[in-house]
Write an enzyme that holds these catalytic residues in place. Structure first.
Site, PDB file in Angstrom:
ATOM      1  N   HIS A  60       7.409 -11.064 -34.865  1.00 23.20           N
ATOM      2  CA  HIS A  60       6.142 -11.051 -34.109  1.00 23.20           C
ATOM      3  C   HIS A  60       6.427 -10.302 -32.810  1.00 23.20           C
ATOM      4  CE1 HIS A  60       4.442 -14.393 -36.594  1.00 23.20           C
ATOM      5  NE2 HIS A  60       5.721 -14.728 -36.676  1.00 23.20           N
ATOM      6  N   PHE A  61       5.893  -9.089 -32.693  1.00 23.25           N
ATOM      7  CA  PHE A  61       6.238  -8.257 -31.538  1.00 23.25           C
ATOM      8  C   PHE A  61       5.123  -8.175 -30.489  1.00 23.25           C
ATOM      9  CE2 PHE A  61       9.921  -5.618 -33.604  1.00 23.25           C
ATOM     10  CZ  PHE A  61      10.731  -6.737 -33.555  1.00 23.25           C
ATOM     11  N   ARG A  62       4.002  -8.871 -30.704  1.00 24.98           N
ATOM     12  CA  ARG A  62       2.993  -9.132 -29.649  1.00 24.98           C
ATOM     13  C   ARG A  62       2.204  -7.918 -29.188  1.00 24.98           C
ATOM     14  NH1 ARG A  62       3.539 -14.169 -31.249  1.00 24.98           N
ATOM     15  NH2 ARG A  62       5.263 -15.320 -30.322  1.00 24.98           N
ATOM     16  N   ASN A  92      -0.508 -11.572 -36.349  1.00 21.03           N
ATOM     17  CA  ASN A  92      -1.144 -12.422 -35.332  1.00 21.03           C
ATOM     18  C   ASN A  92      -0.988 -11.846 -33.916  1.00 21.03           C
ATOM     19  OD1 ASN A  92       1.610 -13.046 -35.446  1.00 21.03           O
ATOM     20  ND2 ASN A  92       1.320 -15.122 -34.710  1.00 21.03           N
ATOM     21  N   HIS A 174       2.986 -18.294 -44.465  1.00 23.37           N
ATOM     22  CA  HIS A 174       3.477 -19.378 -43.614  1.00 23.37           C
ATOM     23  C   HIS A 174       3.001 -20.660 -44.281  1.00 23.37           C
ATOM     24  CE1 HIS A 174       4.234 -21.200 -39.489  1.00 23.37           C
ATOM     25  NE2 HIS A 174       3.687 -22.184 -40.179  1.00 23.37           N
ATOM     26  N   HIS A 228      10.121 -18.313 -44.045  1.00 24.75           N
ATOM     27  CA  HIS A 228      10.829 -19.375 -43.309  1.00 24.75           C
ATOM     28  C   HIS A 228      10.797 -20.770 -43.933  1.00 24.75           C
ATOM     29  CE1 HIS A 228       6.786 -19.687 -41.826  1.00 24.75           C
ATOM     30  NE2 HIS A 228       6.926 -18.990 -40.736  1.00 24.75           N
ATOM     31  N   ASP A 298      11.806 -14.355 -37.906  1.00 22.51           N
ATOM     32  CA  ASP A 298      10.568 -14.891 -37.328  1.00 22.51           C
ATOM     33  C   ASP A 298      10.591 -14.735 -35.802  1.00 22.51           C
ATOM     34  OD1 ASP A 298       8.062 -16.030 -37.151  1.00 22.51           O
ATOM     35  OD2 ASP A 298       8.739 -18.084 -37.500  1.00 22.51           O
ATOM     36  N   HIS A 302       8.042 -15.901 -26.470  1.00 27.17           N
ATOM     37  CA  HIS A 302       7.102 -16.368 -25.443  1.00 27.17           C
ATOM     38  C   HIS A 302       7.876 -16.322 -24.138  1.00 27.17           C
ATOM     39  CE1 HIS A 302       4.307 -17.909 -28.501  1.00 27.17           C
ATOM     40  NE2 HIS A 302       5.369 -18.398 -29.122  1.00 27.17           N
TER      41      HIS A 302
HETATM   42  O1  DOR Z   1       6.947 -20.712 -34.232  1.00 25.28           O
HETATM   43  C1  DOR Z   1       6.247 -19.781 -34.620  1.00 25.28           C
HETATM   44  N1  DOR Z   1       5.777 -18.861 -33.760  1.00 25.28           N
HETATM   45  N2  DOR Z   1       5.935 -19.698 -35.907  1.00 25.28           N
HETATM   46  C2  DOR Z   1       5.035 -18.807 -36.356  1.00 25.28           C
HETATM   47  O2  DOR Z   1       4.769 -18.782 -37.533  1.00 25.28           O
HETATM   48  C3  DOR Z   1       4.349 -17.919 -35.429  1.00 25.28           C
HETATM   49  C4  DOR Z   1       5.171 -17.682 -34.258  1.00 25.28           C
HETATM   50  C5  DOR Z   1       4.451 -16.963 -33.127  1.00 25.28           C
HETATM   51  O3  DOR Z   1       3.793 -15.959 -33.413  1.00 25.28           O
HETATM   52  O4  DOR Z   1       4.573 -17.393 -31.991  1.00 25.28           O
END
Ligand code: DOR
Length: 442
Positions: A60-62, A92, A174, A228, A298, A302
């Protein structure tokens, strides 16, 4: 431009031998060439192992939308440092990648920013099946059968049946059961105890959702990859599916368990939650036994400020791409697995699972995505040295033996002993239907 990597211990698909590898342009063109072969650039790799670049099939590279946590540029530097030469990124972001247009614009973004190869999944919603049916330039469809970070969720049976019945791209999911998680959230309403995260997102939630997804995949004969896996109890569900169903495990589910909340608090809060010591053992065994084929991260950064909020305000997820290969090589050092197995789990298997042609192996004609590793190098993971924009790692302070030291992406050396070469940053998206591949190349 020819580069000769000399005297490395080369991880070939069926053997490990001390020999040389010749790169020309973006390709591996010769293995063990004649001693006098001419090259523009000679790399003496004496004492080092040459591996195919790692393919991380869940990150997840935001980018776009949440780039205060990470962006494709910072994340791709972390990849290059960690020996990851290809990443497949999740939908996402903001906006969610749930239309072909959003997917195209992510590809364009990555073309300008990424130091490594990339691919982007298309996200499922309860009503975008028509988009999923026509989606292209993507490895596959991601379904959040249980919700996690963001608002993507498909948990109604009818919508799931439709996606599995009507789409043709491979699906990954997921797997945490939304109904179970919601009921548990009510039960633990008002809690501020981080250890309740593993009671809310409990074993049952994972098992129910994985069983449900496997049932869908089997009935519709649809290629399906379980992301996962977090419990030992899910692993028997993965047996005997003739490659219809494959599965992945992440380092955090292999190496952390609920005892680690006391030391690491929300730094080990993620979804699916970490489970018990026995699950660590059973997941490792499932990997050794081939029930789980892929190790991926995964990677879900944050900021430290966000993570330091009291539970349950603290978000789920942890960064890992720059340490995953070292974490697994450290297992080789500890005698828990072989380097051949690490290559299988992190390089070859993800290429086969996602049908990525010409990647994941060191062979003539394959892309020159390569990583040199020093199995004797010991270094401590330090927050302040992390390339991820989030600047922390749950493995901060841990000493690991076995590290990537040089990384090539499509024949270009992007990382060498702590320094980056960004001169070829910015690349052209590439979807090669004829070859059945879909990644983007530099
Ligand atoms: O802990 C998680 N964070 N699990 C996920 O499936 C999504 C990810 C996120 O995008 O922060």
């Amino acid at each position: 431009m020819k580069t000769l990597i000399k005297n490395a211990i080369v991880m070939l698909p069926d053997s490990t031998s001390r020999l040389s590898v010749l790169i020309e342009g973006t390709k591996i063109v010769d293995i063990d060439p004649a001693a006098q072969i001419a090259a523009d650039n000679i790399v003496d790799a004496e004492g080092l192992h040459l591996l195919p670049g790692v393919i991380d099939d869940q990150v997840h590279f935001r980018d776009p939308g949440l780039t205060h946590k990470e962006d494709i540029y910072t994340a791709s530097r972390a990849c290059a440092k960690g020996g990851v030469t290809t990443f497949l990124e999740m939908p996402n972001t903001n906006p969610n990648t749930i239309t072909q247009e959003a997917l195209e614009s992510k590809l364009e973004l990555a073309a300008g920013k990424s130091l490594v190869n990339y691919g982007f999944y298309i996200g499922a919603t309860p009503d975008n099946t028509n988009v999923l049916k026509q989606a292209h330039r993507t490895p596959g469809i991601k379904i959040f059968i249980g919700s996690s970070t963001g608002n993507l969720l498909v948990d109604e049976q009818e919508a799931l049946e439709r996606i599995f019945a009507e789409s043709t791209l491979p699906v990954c999911a997921h797997c945490e059961d939304e109904t179970t998680v919601r009921a548990n959230t009510e039960r633990f309403a008002g809690t501020t105890d981080i250890t309740d995260h593993s009671r809310i997102r409990d074993h049952e939630a994972a098992i129910i959702a994985t069983r449900r997804a496997i049932d869908l995949a089997k009935r519709h004969q649809h290629r399906f990859h379980v992301l996962h896996v977090s419990t030992g109890a899910e692993t028997p569900l993965l047996a005997d599916h003739d490659n219809l169903i494959t599965a992945e495990v992440c380092p955090h589910h292999l190496f952390f368990n609920v005892d680690d909340y006391a030391r690491l608090g929300s730094f080990v809060q993620m979804n699916p939650s970490i489970k018990n010591k026995e699950d660590n053992v059973q997941l490792w065994q499932a990997l050794l036994d081939g029930l789980i084929q892929v190790v991926a991260t995964d990677h879900a950064p944050h900021t430290l400020e966000e993570k330091r909020q009291p539970y349950p305000k603290s978000p789920s997820g942890l960064p890992a791409v720059e340490n995953s290969l070292a974490l697994m090589l450290n297992q080789v050092h500890q005698g828990r697995c072989t380097i051949e197995q690490v290559v299988q789990w992190m390089c070859d298997a993800p290429a086969r699972v996602w049908d990525i042609v010409d990647k994941g192996r060191i062979a003539v004609g394959y892309d020159a995505d390569l990583v040199l590793v020093d199995l004797d190098k010991t270094a401590v993971v330090r927050n302040e040295e992390q390339e991820t924009k989030s600047k922390w790692s749950p493995w901060h302070g841990e000493s690991l033996t076995g590290w990537p030291v040089r990384t090539w992406v499509m024949g270009h050396e992007v990382f060498r002993d702590g320094a980056f070469d960004e001169s070829r940053r910015g690349s052209e998206a590439n979807y090669d239907h004829a070859r059945g591949g879909y990644w983007a190349t530099r």
